[in-house]
Write a protein that holds these residues in place. Structure first.
Motif, PDB file in Angstrom:
ATOM      1  N   LEU A  18       0.830  -1.203   0.000  1.00  0.00           N
ATOM      2  CA  LEU A  18       0.000   0.000   0.000  1.00  0.00           C
ATOM      3  C   LEU A  18       0.867   1.257   0.000  1.00  0.00           C
ATOM      4  O   LEU A  18       0.537   2.256  -0.648  1.00  0.00           O
ATOM      5  CB  LEU A  18      -0.931  -0.009   1.215  1.00  0.00           C
TER       6      LEU A  18
ATOM      7  N   ASN B 196       0.775   4.230  -2.967  1.00  0.00           N
ATOM      8  CA  ASN B 196       0.612   5.653  -2.652  1.00  0.00           C
ATOM      9  C   ASN B 196       1.823   6.476  -3.100  1.00  0.00           C
ATOM     10  O   ASN B 196       1.675   7.574  -3.646  1.00  0.00           O
ATOM     11  CB  ASN B 196       0.377   5.834  -1.158  1.00  0.00           C
TER      12      ASN B 196
ATOM     13  N   TYR C  17       6.453   8.293   6.333  1.00  0.00           N
ATOM     14  CA  TYR C  17       5.434   7.280   6.046  1.00  0.00           C
ATOM     15  C   TYR C  17       5.802   5.942   6.693  1.00  0.00           C
ATOM     16  O   TYR C  17       4.974   5.308   7.365  1.00  0.00           O
ATOM     17  CB  TYR C  17       5.293   7.138   4.534  1.00  0.00           C
TER      18      TYR C  17
ATOM     19  N   VAL D  95      -8.775  -0.426  11.634  1.00  0.00           N
ATOM     20  CA  VAL D  95      -8.350   0.955  11.446  1.00  0.00           C
ATOM     21  C   VAL D  95      -6.849   1.019  11.174  1.00  0.00           C
ATOM     22  O   VAL D  95      -6.387   1.764  10.304  1.00  0.00           O
ATOM     23  CB  VAL D  95      -8.717   1.805  12.671  1.00  0.00           C
TER      24      VAL D  95
ATOM     25  N   VAL E 277      -5.847  -0.073   7.353  1.00  0.00           N
ATOM     26  CA  VAL E 277      -6.086   0.782   6.181  1.00  0.00           C
ATOM     27  C   VAL E 277      -6.162   2.270   6.523  1.00  0.00           C
ATOM     28  O   VAL E 277      -6.115   3.103   5.615  1.00  0.00           O
ATOM     29  CB  VAL E 277      -7.392   0.361   5.468  1.00  0.00           C
ATOM     30  N   GLY E 278      -6.297   2.627   7.807  1.00  0.00           N
ATOM     31  CA  GLY E 278      -6.515   4.025   8.155  1.00  0.00           C
ATOM     32  C   GLY E 278      -5.411   4.942   7.676  1.00  0.00           C
ATOM     33  O   GLY E 278      -5.671   5.976   7.034  1.00  0.00           O
TER      34      GLY E 278
ATOM     35  N   HIS F  16      -3.169   4.510   5.369  1.00  0.00           N
ATOM     36  CA  HIS F  16      -3.018   4.531   3.915  1.00  0.00           C
ATOM     37  C   HIS F  16      -4.150   5.309   3.245  1.00  0.00           C
ATOM     38  O   HIS F  16      -3.933   5.943   2.200  1.00  0.00           O
ATOM     39  CB  HIS F  16      -2.953   3.099   3.401  1.00  0.00           C
ATOM     40  N   ILE F  17      -5.347   5.287   3.836  1.00  0.00           N
ATOM     41  CA  ILE F  17      -6.442   6.093   3.294  1.00  0.00           C
ATOM     42  C   ILE F  17      -6.139   7.580   3.465  1.00  0.00           C
ATOM     43  O   ILE F  17      -6.382   8.393   2.560  1.00  0.00           O
ATOM     44  CB  ILE F  17      -7.771   5.711   3.981  1.00  0.00           C
ATOM     45  N   LEU F  18      -5.603   7.954   4.614  1.00  0.00           N
ATOM     46  CA  LEU F  18      -5.232   9.359   4.841  1.00  0.00           C
ATOM     47  C   LEU F  18      -4.162   9.810   3.847  1.00  0.00           C
ATOM     48  O   LEU F  18      -4.242  10.914   3.294  1.00  0.00           O
ATOM     49  CB  LEU F  18      -4.734   9.538   6.276  1.00  0.00           C
TER      50      LEU F  18
ATOM     51  N   ALA G 277      -3.582   8.462   0.915  1.00  0.00           N
ATOM     52  CA  ALA G 277      -4.197   8.491  -0.410  1.00  0.00           C
ATOM     53  C   ALA G 277      -4.992   9.779  -0.614  1.00  0.00           C
ATOM     54  O   ALA G 277      -4.979  10.368  -1.704  1.00  0.00           O
ATOM     55  CB  ALA G 277      -5.098   7.272  -0.602  1.00  0.00           C
ATOM     56  N   ALA G 278      -5.685  10.235   0.436  1.00  0.00           N
ATOM     57  CA  ALA G 278      -6.418  11.499   0.344  1.00  0.00           C
ATOM     58  C   ALA G 278      -5.456  12.665   0.140  1.00  0.00           C
ATOM     59  O   ALA G 278      -5.724  13.588  -0.647  1.00  0.00           O
ATOM     60  CB  ALA G 278      -7.264  11.703   1.596  1.00  0.00           C
TER      61      ALA G 278
END
Length: 365
Positions: free
Chosen positions: A272, A276, A307, A327, A330-331, A333-335, A337-338
């Protein structure tokens, strides 16, 4: 399309060069470290090459992530610097069209990262642990080396021998000291050999020597001469404590403890991170001719270190129960990605990521 073929070809050449540099640095570092362990008697010198190879296999996933990120950044930065990107943008190639050829180039590398993160990392750690445990379980005679003082890992004894036969069966000029109940025992002998009893016990049989017994600081030392004196050889009993880094990925999921789930989250985070960073390298590679050429590389290093350290923090929080597994998985990595999407939006709208006013304000503050 010429644009895609040109980009993928240059990415391949750059990635190969970056990977070879990282591999050389890794091999040099691991060689110095593991040779130091061998010199201090922690690992068998004959296993140095094998341990270096296993260590490199374990860190290949991380090396591939850095290779992918840096190679994309280098190529696109050069295109901006040499005005090639201006030509492609003027020809109708948008920033979003860079994603497809870069993703096609990156897919095999990301698959390798998945393999080495879920398979190579635990296998290399398990094999390294087995090699080290096998070396530590050797008996005291196997640890001896002519001309060197060696402390027994199984007892409070220190050995010194001047000469030893190749089969370790005969020794000359032996010095043995041990501490028992506050008393010091010193044994010196001209020659000796090893014997194995019927019950399997092994002894070093010393010949024509002396033994000194007594307490340090006291004059009542006993001196005994002997023709034969047996010293039992003890083996170190190594307790194999389970380490999550050496557990296979299916076993981690089969036994979902906090430590195992944290390790799985770390392994799953590596591909992940690669995805990113692959996307982040596209907008981050923008090169302003008036700006320093090294700022992109500096930012890349800071972003990667931040990171990866945050991933380690998440792993620690899952182990301590401060963060749920879902959380933590994936939490982060979602941040990221945003954040990548926001930076992409700024780049598409030709808005700078860093302005001169930002740095001027920070200096004035």
């Amino acid at each position: 399309m010429i644009f895609e073929r040109s980009l993928q070809r240059e990415l391949a050449y750059t990635a190969g060069a970056v990977f070879m540099v990282l591999l050389t640095i890794m091999l040099t570092t691991m060689m110095i470290r593991i040779v130091g362990f061998a010199a201090s008697g922690q690992v068998d010198p004959r296993d140095v090459v094998v341990l270096i190879g296993l260590t490199v296999i374990g860190y290949l996933a991380v090396m591939l992530i850095v290779t992918l990120f840096v190679s994309i950044l280098f190529v696109l930065t050069r295109w901006y610097r040499d005005s090639e990107m201006v030509v492609w943008l003027a020809s109708g190639v948008s920033h979003t069209r860079l994603i497809k050829p870069i993703a096609v180039f990156s897919t095999p590398i990301i698959l390798l990262i998945v393999f080495f993160a879920f398979v190579g990392w635990p296998w290399s750690n398990q094999q390294s642990k087995l090699i080290k445990a096998r070396f530590q379980q050797r008996d005291e005679v196997s640890l001896l080396a002519p001309g060197q003082f060696r402390e027994s890992p199984a007892s409070n004894r220190v050995f010194f021998i001047e000469k030893m036969s190749p089969d370790q069966g005969h020794v000359e000029n032996v010095f043995v000291t041990s501490t028992e109940g506050g008393k010091v025992n010193v044994i010196v002998s001209k020659t000796g050999h090893t014997e194995t009893r019927n019950d399997g016990d092994r002894f070093i049989v010393l010949e024509n020597g002396r033994r000194y017994d007594g307490e340090p600081g006291q004059p009542n030392f006993r001196i005994m001469e002997f023709e034969r004196y047996g010293v039992k050889i003890q083996s170190r009993q190594v307790v194999n404590t389970p380490a999550t880094t050496g557990i296979s990925t299916p076993d981690l999921l089969a036994n979902p403890t906090k430590d195992n789930l944290a390790e799985f989250a770390w392994r799953a985070g590596l591909p992940l991170i690669a995805i990113n960073l692959m996307l982040l390298a596209i907008p981050l590679s923008y090169q302003n001719p008036r700006r320093s050429r090294t700022i992109n590389l500096v930012m890349a290093v800071l972003i990667y270190l931040t990171y990866s350290n945050l991933l380690n923090v998440v792993q620690s929080w899952i182990e301590q129960g401060k963060l749920s597994f879902g959380v933590g998985l994936v939490g982060l990595h979602i941040l990221v990605a945003a954040l990548v999407g926001f930076i992409f939006w700024l780049r598409v709208r030709n808005r700078p990521l860093f302005t001169r006013a930002m740095f001027t304000r920070s200096k004035g503050a």
